[in-house]
Design a protein around this motif. Structure first.
Motif, PDB file in Angstrom:
ATOM      1  N   PHE A  37       7.091   1.749  17.400  1.00 19.30           N
ATOM      2  CA  PHE A  37       5.623   2.231  16.646  1.00 19.30           C
ATOM      3  C   PHE A  37       6.005   1.526  15.651  1.00 19.30           C
ATOM      4  O   PHE A  37       6.724   1.692  14.893  1.00 19.30           O
ATOM      5  N   GLU A  38       5.063   0.581  15.014  1.00 15.45           N
ATOM      6  CA  GLU A  38       4.717   0.302  13.986  1.00 15.45           C
ATOM      7  C   GLU A  38       3.228   1.656  13.337  1.00 15.45           C
ATOM      8  O   GLU A  38       1.873   1.873  13.976  1.00 15.45           O
ATOM      9  N   PRO A  39       3.807   2.405  12.830  1.00 15.22           N
ATOM     10  CA  PRO A  39       3.224   3.678  11.853  1.00 15.22           C
ATOM     11  C   PRO A  39       2.049   2.583  11.307  1.00 15.22           C
ATOM     12  O   PRO A  39       0.349   3.597  11.114  1.00 15.22           O
ATOM     13  N   GLY A  40       2.379   1.505  10.225  1.00 10.69           N
ATOM     14  CA  GLY A  40       0.801   0.720   9.499  1.00 10.69           C
ATOM     15  C   GLY A  40       1.386   1.115   8.277  1.00 10.69           C
ATOM     16  O   GLY A  40       2.828   1.532   8.256  1.00 10.69           O
ATOM     17  N   TRP A  41       0.614   0.437   7.823  1.00 14.45           N
ATOM     18  CA  TRP A  41       1.036   0.352   6.146  1.00 14.45           C
ATOM     19  C   TRP A  41       0.532   1.944   4.774  1.00 14.45           C
ATOM     20  O   TRP A  41      -0.498   1.813   5.175  1.00 14.45           O
ATOM     21  N   ILE A  42       1.892   2.333   4.816  1.00  9.21           N
ATOM     22  CA  ILE A  42       1.942   4.231   4.184  1.00  9.21           C
ATOM     23  C   ILE A  42       2.265   4.182   3.446  1.00  9.21           C
ATOM     24  O   ILE A  42       3.144   4.077   2.768  1.00  9.21           O
ATOM     25  N   GLN A  43       1.859   4.905   2.341  1.00 11.64           N
ATOM     26  CA  GLN A  43       1.608   5.537   0.955  1.00 11.64           C
ATOM     27  C   GLN A  43       3.181   6.055   1.114  1.00 11.64           C
ATOM     28  O   GLN A  43       2.861   7.594   1.447  1.00 11.64           O
ATOM     29  N   THR A  44       4.383   5.792   1.031  1.00 16.24           N
ATOM     30  CA  THR A  44       5.497   6.102   1.023  1.00 16.24           C
ATOM     31  C   THR A  44       6.802   5.612   0.310  1.00 16.24           C
ATOM     32  O   THR A  44       6.018   4.635  -0.738  1.00 16.24           O
ATOM     33  N   ASN A  45       7.607   6.131  -0.493  1.00 19.09           N
ATOM     34  CA  ASN A  45       8.355   5.631  -1.842  1.00 19.09           C
ATOM     35  C   ASN A  45       8.538   3.996  -1.066  1.00 19.09           C
ATOM     36  O   ASN A  45       8.755   3.091  -1.649  1.00 19.09           O
ATOM     37  N   LEU A  46       9.012   3.824   0.818  1.00 20.41           N
ATOM     38  CA  LEU A  46       9.099   2.131   1.107  1.00 20.41           C
ATOM     39  C   LEU A  46       7.951   1.635   0.606  1.00 20.41           C
ATOM     40  O   LEU A  46       7.809   0.726   1.018  1.00 20.41           O
ATOM     41  N   GLY A  47       6.574   1.996   1.249  1.00 20.78           N
ATOM     42  CA  GLY A  47       5.899   1.618   1.124  1.00 20.78           C
ATOM     43  C   GLY A  47       4.815   1.421   0.467  1.00 20.78           C
ATOM     44  O   GLY A  47       4.405   0.112  -0.071  1.00 20.78           O
ATOM     45  N   GLY A  48       5.437   1.930  -1.143  1.00 23.86           N
ATOM     46  CA  GLY A  48       4.462   1.508  -1.994  1.00 23.86           C
ATOM     47  C   GLY A  48       3.228   2.704  -2.690  1.00 23.86           C
ATOM     48  O   GLY A  48       2.766   2.665  -1.415  1.00 23.86           O
ATOM     49  N   PRO A  49       2.466   2.690  -3.766  1.00 21.22           N
ATOM     50  CA  PRO A  49       1.461   3.526  -4.242  1.00 21.22           C
ATOM     51  C   PRO A  49       0.244   2.490  -3.452  1.00 21.22           C
ATOM     52  O   PRO A  49      -0.458   3.276  -3.189  1.00 21.22           O
ATOM     53  N   ASN A  50       0.391   1.677  -2.927  1.00 23.94           N
ATOM     54  CA  ASN A  50      -0.748   0.147  -2.631  1.00 23.94           C
ATOM     55  C   ASN A  50      -0.957   0.135  -0.997  1.00 23.94           C
ATOM     56  O   ASN A  50      -1.426  -0.484  -0.490  1.00 23.94           O
ATOM     57  N   ALA A  51      -0.136   0.576  -0.877  1.00 24.10           N
ATOM     58  CA  ALA A  51      -0.181   0.739   0.330  1.00 24.10           C
ATOM     59  C   ALA A  51      -1.866   1.534   1.440  1.00 24.10           C
ATOM     60  O   ALA A  51      -2.194   2.363   0.721  1.00 24.10           O
ATOM     61  N   GLU A  52      -2.131   0.566   2.482  1.00 25.71           N
ATOM     62  CA  GLU A  52      -3.400   0.917   3.174  1.00 25.71           C
ATOM     63  C   GLU A  52      -3.555   2.565   3.366  1.00 25.71           C
ATOM     64  O   GLU A  52      -4.777   3.178   3.007  1.00 25.71           O
ATOM     65  N   LEU A  53      -2.604   2.823   3.737  1.00 20.93           N
ATOM     66  CA  LEU A  53      -3.246   4.741   4.695  1.00 20.93           C
ATOM     67  C   LEU A  53      -2.045   5.160   4.346  1.00 20.93           C
ATOM     68  O   LEU A  53      -0.934   5.685   3.375  1.00 20.93           O
ATOM     69  N   THR A  54      -2.625   7.248   3.974  1.00 24.94           N
ATOM     70  CA  THR A  54      -2.017   7.950   3.372  1.00 24.94           C
ATOM     71  C   THR A  54      -1.069   8.036   4.279  1.00 24.94           C
ATOM     72  O   THR A  54      -1.293   8.165   5.739  1.00 24.94           O
ATOM     73  N   LEU A  55       0.347   9.684   4.319  1.00 22.04           N
ATOM     74  CA  LEU A  55       0.734   9.896   5.662  1.00 22.04           C
ATOM     75  C   LEU A  55      -0.020  10.260   6.005  1.00 22.04           C
ATOM     76  O   LEU A  55      -0.089  10.658   7.542  1.00 22.04           O
ATOM     77  N   GLU A  56      -1.578  11.560   5.521  1.00 21.42           N
ATOM     78  CA  GLU A  56      -1.991  12.004   6.766  1.00 21.42           C
ATOM     79  C   GLU A  56      -2.801  11.517   7.586  1.00 21.42           C
ATOM     80  O   GLU A  56      -3.594  11.880   8.148  1.00 21.42           O
ATOM     81  N   GLN A  57      -3.556  10.411   6.947  1.00 24.31           N
ATOM     82  CA  GLN A  57      -3.826   9.315   7.934  1.00 24.31           C
ATOM     83  C   GLN A  57      -3.419   8.405   8.787  1.00 24.31           C
ATOM     84  O   GLN A  57      -3.738   8.640   9.812  1.00 24.31           O
ATOM     85  N   ALA A  58      -2.364   8.409   8.624  1.00 24.06           N
ATOM     86  CA  ALA A  58      -1.096   7.276  10.184  1.00 24.06           C
ATOM     87  C   ALA A  58      -0.821   8.586  10.770  1.00 24.06           C
ATOM     88  O   ALA A  58      -0.545   8.498  12.120  1.00 24.06           O
ATOM     89  N   ILE A  59       0.002   9.432  10.817  1.00 28.92           N
ATOM     90  CA  ILE A  59       0.646  10.434  10.873  1.00 28.92           C
ATOM     91  C   ILE A  59       1.164  11.610  12.713  1.00 28.92           C
ATOM     92  O   ILE A  59       1.056  11.421  13.378  1.00 28.92           O
ATOM     93  N   PRO A  60      -0.190  12.068  11.740  1.00 27.98           N
ATOM     94  CA  PRO A  60      -0.894  12.716  13.510  1.00 27.98           C
ATOM     95  C   PRO A  60      -1.394  11.813  14.377  1.00 27.98           C
ATOM     96  O   PRO A  60      -1.393  12.013  15.664  1.00 27.98           O
ATOM     97  N   THR A  61      -2.146  11.001  13.882  1.00 35.13           N
ATOM     98  CA  THR A  61      -2.175   9.534  14.731  1.00 35.13           C
ATOM     99  C   THR A  61      -0.889   9.630  15.852  1.00 35.13           C
ATOM    100  O   THR A  61      -1.305   8.937  16.935  1.00 35.13           O
TER     101      THR A  61
END
Ligand code: NDP
Length: 253
Positions: free
Chosen positions: A203-227
């Motif tokens: 799976f490609e989860p999407g570009w997500i705001q985490t330590n790895l994804g950084g603060p400018n990523a497109e999605l929050t964890l709440e937007q991406a992970i339930p899907t």
């Protein structure tokens, strides 16, 4: 989430980011009996430890260390008893910046591949007996996360056909290569274990705001992970060996 719940799940790199949020989602499924979440330093896994649920077991795992993997597999085997493991989510990963035109650095390349690719292969191989055990409990050819499955967290940057930029634009040469190799592993493992009735997908989860994804990523964890997690429950034979966006859109290798 009840139609095809796994009884047991392992999620690696679960003390923060995507791994932690996957665990927070899965724990809502009351049909899951055991969730084993791994952290390199259990003492410091505060967010994970704050999940107050007797079905959650937090085990130490440094994926690049064979001794740590062996201790983890032994403890996991003990926890699972004769039931085997239904679902392995290979999530632990790092992103090391690397450019074609930068200084050649063998140890940076090796570390990138060691964490993201080699460790995923070794851990999955060592858990294979437990995955086979759970698959053998059902008859027929059906594949699902409730039977036996390996979900590899890959990346959109793994796709050779979709990424038409070099590493000077994004210094992610080593990371992309390590995730492309994850996709190759996914495909090969899905073929090798098809007769064992183990489902394997990337799976490609999407570009997500985490330590790895950084603060400018497109999605929050709440937007991406339930899907992403709801897609786990939809997986069947038609998905085996595939590479998908979090909503199960097919991605080209
Ligand atoms: P984070 O940096 O937030 O979390 C990474 C997790 O992996 C942490 O739990 C970390 O543990 C663990 N980890 C790293 N190295 C090791 C190791 N050697 N042994 C065991 N655990 C380790 O990143 P994300 O949550 O964003 O990333 C999770 C996965 O998702 C990765 O595989 C990443 O490549 C992938 N991904 C992320 C995207 C994003 O935009 N965020 C996009 C596409 C894919 P510790 O806290 O001890 O370092």
């Amino acid at each position: 989430m009840t139609s095809s719940s796994p009884k047991s799940v392992v999620v690696t790199g679960a003390n923060r980011g995507i791994g932690l949020t996957i665990v927070q989602q899965l724990i809502k499924d009351k049909n899951i009996e055991l969730i084993i979440a791994t952290a390199r330093d259990v003492e410091k896994a505060g967010d994970l430890k704050s999940i107050n649920d007797s079905r959650l077991h937090i085990l130490p795992l440094e994926v690049t260390c064979d001794k740590s993997i062996d201790q983890f597999v032994a403890k996991t085997t003990e926890l699972l008893g004769s039931n085997g493991l239904n679902l392995l989510v290979n999530n632990a990963g790092v992103m090391i910046h690397y450019k074609t035109k930068g200084e050649p650095n063998r140890s940076a390349l090796a570390e990138q591949f060691d964490v993201n690719t080699i460790s995923m292969v070794i851990l999955t191989q060592k858990l294979l007996p437990l995955l086979k055990e759970s698959a053998s409990k059902s008859s027929g050819d059906q594949l699902s996360i409730s039977r036996s499955a390996v979900i590899n967290i890959s990346s959109g940057l793994a796709s050779i056909s979709q990424n038409n930029y070099g590493s000077n634009f994004m210094p992610l040469l080593a990371y992309s290569m390590s995730k492309t190799a994850v996709n190759q592993f996914t495909k090969a493992f899905s073929i090798d274990t098809k007769d064992d009735h183990i489902l394997t997908v990337a799976f490609e989860p999407g570009w997500i705001q985490t330590n790895l994804g950084g603060p400018n990523a497109e999605l929050t964890l709440e937007q991406a992970i339930p899907t992403l997690v709801s897609s786990f429950y939809k997986l069947n034979n038609s998905h085996n060996g595939g590479y998908y966006l979090r909503d199960l859109t097919v991605l080209p290798y």
